[in-house]
Design a protein around this motif. Structure first.
Motif, PDB file in Angstrom:
ATOM      1  N   LYS A  45       0.826  -1.206   0.000  1.00  0.00           N
ATOM      2  CA  LYS A  45       0.000   0.000   0.000  1.00  0.00           C
ATOM      3  C   LYS A  45       0.861   1.257   0.000  1.00  0.00           C
ATOM      4  N   LEU A  72      -7.519  14.904   3.819  1.00  0.00           N
ATOM      5  CA  LEU A  72      -7.685  13.463   3.625  1.00  0.00           C
ATOM      6  C   LEU A  72      -8.237  13.120   2.237  1.00  0.00           C
ATOM      7  N   PRO A  73      -9.281  13.799   1.755  1.00  0.00           N
ATOM      8  CA  PRO A  73      -9.766  13.462   0.404  1.00  0.00           C
ATOM      9  C   PRO A  73      -8.704  13.686  -0.683  1.00  0.00           C
ATOM     10  N   LYS A  76      -6.138  10.864  -0.508  1.00  0.00           N
ATOM     11  CA  LYS A  76      -6.712   9.647  -1.098  1.00  0.00           C
ATOM     12  C   LYS A  76      -6.740   9.756  -2.625  1.00  0.00           C
ATOM     13  N   VAL A  80      -3.082   7.606  -1.940  1.00  0.00           N
ATOM     14  CA  VAL A  80      -2.739   7.152  -0.590  1.00  0.00           C
ATOM     15  C   VAL A  80      -3.839   6.200  -0.104  1.00  0.00           C
ATOM     16  N   ASP A  81      -3.435   5.014   0.305  1.00  0.00           N
ATOM     17  CA  ASP A  81      -4.374   4.011   0.801  1.00  0.00           C
ATOM     18  C   ASP A  81      -4.668   4.188   2.289  1.00  0.00           C
ATOM     19  N   ILE A  82      -3.643   4.536   3.054  1.00  0.00           N
ATOM     20  CA  ILE A  82      -3.773   4.627   4.511  1.00  0.00           C
ATOM     21  C   ILE A  82      -3.078   5.881   5.003  1.00  0.00           C
ATOM     22  N   VAL A  83      -3.755   6.603   5.891  1.00  0.00           N
ATOM     23  CA  VAL A  83      -3.146   7.708   6.623  1.00  0.00           C
ATOM     24  C   VAL A  83      -3.155   7.291   8.085  1.00  0.00           C
ATOM     25  N   ASP A 107     -10.656   6.311   9.115  1.00  0.00           N
ATOM     26  CA  ASP A 107     -10.200   7.166   8.016  1.00  0.00           C
ATOM     27  C   ASP A 107      -8.741   7.556   8.232  1.00  0.00           C
TER      28      ASP A 107
END
Length: 168
Positions: A45, A72-73, A76, A80-83, A107
């Motif tokens: 990821k 965050l949006p 993504k 980016v899969d994971i924060v 999220d």
């Protein structure tokens, strides 16, 4: 040893974590901490990991975390899969910090780095407090593509969401 762009993310990194669930969504509810094997979970990821000296602290709560929530949006949309955010605080405090900031459905993962073990391992723990330092990493399929630490107290620059976004 600090992690640098081009380095492999270590193969044995485990944090502690309390998964978000609706039934435990209130700040007064506690879940049960579990181990989160970041090395395995992130192997395939693209991950943004940012570290703060402590949950609920002024700079972390006012400047650092909110900008990651806001962007965050966009993160993504850039693949980016994971924060994830990590601090030396225990998993209960990290879970409560996520709830206090109304972050739901994992999220953003709120991870605990007990005794700042990971941060010390990469040389980015605060030597005077023993806490996690203020830094950000982008890990892309097991390789570090971005690594910055902020060493000035109360300053969020290289570890901030905008700097990370600019690197993607």
């Amino acid at each position: 040893m600090a992690l640098n762009p081009g380095d492999s993310f270590p193969s044995d990194i485990t944090f502690q974590y309390i998964p978000w669930t609706e039934e435990k969504g209130k700040i007064t509810s506690c879940g049960i901490p579990i181990n989160y094997n970041a090395s395995t979970e992130w192997a395939d990821k693209k991950v943004v990991l940012f570290s703060v000296p402590g949950a609920f602290t002024p700079t972390c709560s006012v400047n650092h975390l909110p900008r990651y929530i806001e962007t965050l949006p966009t993160l993504k949309a850039k693949g980016v899969d994971i924060v994830a955010v990590v601090a030396f605080n225990d998993a209960f405090v990290m879970s409560a910090w996520g709830k206090a900031n109304e972050v739901k459905n994992d999220d953003i993962l709120f991870l605990s780095d007990p005794d700042a073990q990971f941060s010390k391992r990469i040389g980015w723990a605060d030597a005077s407090t023993g806490r996690t330092g203020r830094y950000a990493l982008v890990i892309d399929h097991g390789k570090v593509s971005y690594a910055q630490i902020d060493t000035q107290r109360g300053v969020v620059t290289g570890s901030g969401a905008d700097a990370v976004l600019a690197s993607l």
